[in-house]
Every structure is written in C-alpha cells, then in structure tokens.
Design an enzyme around this catalytic site. Structure first.
Site, PDB file in Angstrom:
ATOM      1  N   GLY A 132       0.810  -1.208   0.000  1.00 19.70           N
ATOM      2  CA  GLY A 132       0.000   0.000   0.000  1.00 19.70           C
ATOM      3  C   GLY A 132       0.841   1.254   0.000  1.00 19.70           C
ATOM      4  N   LYS A 187       2.156  -1.566 -10.039  1.00 14.53           N
ATOM      5  CA  LYS A 187       2.136  -0.102  -9.895  1.00 14.53           C
ATOM      6  C   LYS A 187       3.543   0.470 -10.045  1.00 14.53           C
ATOM      7  CE  LYS A 187       3.919   0.385  -5.588  1.00 14.53           C
ATOM      8  NZ  LYS A 187       4.877   1.385  -5.060  1.00 14.53           N
TER       9      LYS A 187
END
Length: 321
Positions: A132, A187
C-alpha cells in the site's frame, strides 16, 4: 508481541522502527558483512531514520527467526526464492507467521511472491503480504496513511491487521491475495512510465496513464482468476500518488533519470517486474500496452519518446475496451 524483521534496507529498517513505535519487541536482521547493518550498529541511523536502542540488531539468521512468532521479510523480491530456501533449512519455523513487505513478481516464472515463498519455504508455513501507499520519509514525520494486509487465510489477515494497526497506519483486510500482489507489483511499472513522462515534461499525461494503467491490469487480474476490482484499491490505484508523483518514489525517479540521462543507483523494482509482466501477458494472452512500452524502453533500449508517443496515439477504441 515479538517481531523480527529480516532485511535492513530502507523498508526493513522502517518496519523495525514502526513495530517498535507501536509497542512490540523487535529484532532487526541483516546479512553478515552488510554495510547497512554495520551503519546501524555504529550510529543507530541511516539516511531515512534513527532506530531506538530498544530494537535489537543481529546478523544471526537462526537467532532472528527463533526470536519472534511474527517475521517480516523486506528484501529484494528477486532474492526471495533463494532466501526462502535458507529459511527452510533452519528447520525451526513451526508456529511462525511470515509477512512479505515487498512488491514484485519473480523473473522467469511470473509468480507472485506468496507463491515463491510457499514453494521455497513450504505450503504449511502461513504467509501474508503487507502493501500500500506511503513513504518512509513521510511516516517518520508522523504523516499517516492507509495500507492493506492480505493472505489466503482471513483469520491470519485479521490477526496481523489487529497487531500492526495504529494511528499512523490504518490497515484494511485484503480479500483477494492474487489481485493485491499483482496490483502492488505492477504499480511500480506504471511508476517508471510516469517518471519518463516527467523527464519529457509531459506530466499532464499522467491522468491518462492512471486511467489506462488500471484498465489493462484489471483485465490481467481477471484473466488470472482474481477480482478485477482489486486494482482500484490500496495496493495499486491507492498507491499511485506515492509512486507516480512523489519525489521519494524510486521507480518514478528511475524513469525520469533515464530520460534526462542521469545515473540512478537505487533499487527500482519495476525494472524487474516489467519482465515478469511480459511473461504473464504472453501466458494469459492479455495485452498490456503500458507495460510493453516500458519493457521496450528499459530492456530493449528503444527510443523513449517514440515509444511513449506510439502508446498514447494507439488505434481509436472504446474507453472501456
């Protein structure tokens, strides 16, 4: 709770700092001869933070594993298989719970890190992933953020979330381990592309990059058997600000420095992850235009401006196709 952190780089040191900060007993392990570990032994500091004296330091892997029931691993993702074999050889893993605090996919297999862990350590050893948004530089300034812990066992996930939650990090339960791992790894590849756009002064294209990046990766996750909506959660879209815009992002900085011709010496996991994504693209027959473009630029040394221009001027199609 007793927590051991294996790996004393930027994130490993932070995880040790954080576990101590929220009241756990902590031991931090680094390899024998590690310059990072020696620096911490000498000064209790590195370029990111200062460790309190309450965090024990060691280069004895067996002692580090014996110390705690919850063991955080924070090393380069490409080293996990060989490191897992070292852990298995210790033979003292009964009752241990492991948490993988890194993002990536294995080159050559395209496998997720939880898969690599189970193959190298054993399927009976519980493992979760902690991913995260957030940067060490922000956390140590007490700037809060949200993160996610996921595993294939919800009881384990909830136990770890309860153990690590604080006013500094709010954790959510990850219910799709596959999608969480793919999203967290991918990502970094989008971060490389964002940095390249910055290098050319094309930052206004990042909005399009984010919209199309989530779309192509949601298709991959769905084809692999995960929940395509996971890509819009904290492991991927929620981490875009920290990866695509922040000056602290190694992946963004690698992409920008590549364009302006400036050497970049720190680890940028997206460089390795994009190789694995190309393997998954072929295996699952899913087109990944952004990943393919980054791959051609980074690994085949194709002209960046030409490749990026072609990416954003592809054939007209439905936005949701």
């Amino acid at each position: 709770m007793k927590v051991t952190v294996l790996g004393c780089g930027r994130w490993g040191t932070f995880h040790a700092w954080y576990a101590d900060f929220i009241g756990h007993d902590v031991m931090l392990w680094g390899r024998k001869g590690s310059k990072h570990l020696q620096e911490l032994k000498d000064t209790r500091k590195n370029e990111y933070l200062e460790l309190p004296e309450s965090v024990a330091l060691t280069d004895d892997l067996s002692a580090a594993v014996d110390y705690a029931d919850v063991i955080v691993i924070s090393i380069s993702s490409q080293q996990l298989r060989s490191f897992g074999a070292q852990l298995k050889a210790l033979g003292n893993l009964a009752g241990k719970r492991f948490v993988l605090c890194m993002k990536g996919l294995e080159i050559g297999t395209g496998k997720r890190l939880s898969e690599v862990f189970h193959e190298s350590v054993g399927t009976e050893v519980p493992v979760a992933v902690w991913v995260g948004p957030g940067h060490v530089q922000d956390f140590i300034q007490k700037i809060p953020n949200c993160m996610v812990i996921a595993s294939d066992n919800m009881d384990l996930t909830k136990e770890l979330v309860d153990s690590f939650s604080s006013s500094l990090i709010r954790f959510y339960y990850g219910e799709d381990l596959l999608g969480t791992e793919i999203g967290a790894a991918a990502k970094n590849v989008v971060g490389l592309a964002a940095g390249m756009l910055d290098g050319f002064g094309y930052g206004s294209l990042k909005g399009a990059l984010m919209a199309r990046g989530t779309r192509e990766l949601s298709r991959l996750i769905e084809k692999m058997g995960g929940d395509k909506m996971t890509i819009y959660g904290l492991s991927h879209l929620g981490d875009y600000e920290a990866t695509l815009f922040s000056p602290h992002s190694n992946n963004r900085r690698f992409g920008e420095d590549l364009i302006i011709g400036k050497p970049f010496a720190k680890l940028a996991e997206g460089v390795y992850t994009v190789e694995a994504l190309m393997e998954l693209s072929e295996k699952y027959q899913v087109e990944l235009p952004i990943s393919a473009t980054v791959y051609e630029i980074v690994h085949h040394h194709k002209d960046p401006k030409e490749q990026l221009t072609q990416l954003f001027l592809r054939q007209t199609k439905s936005e949701l196709a």
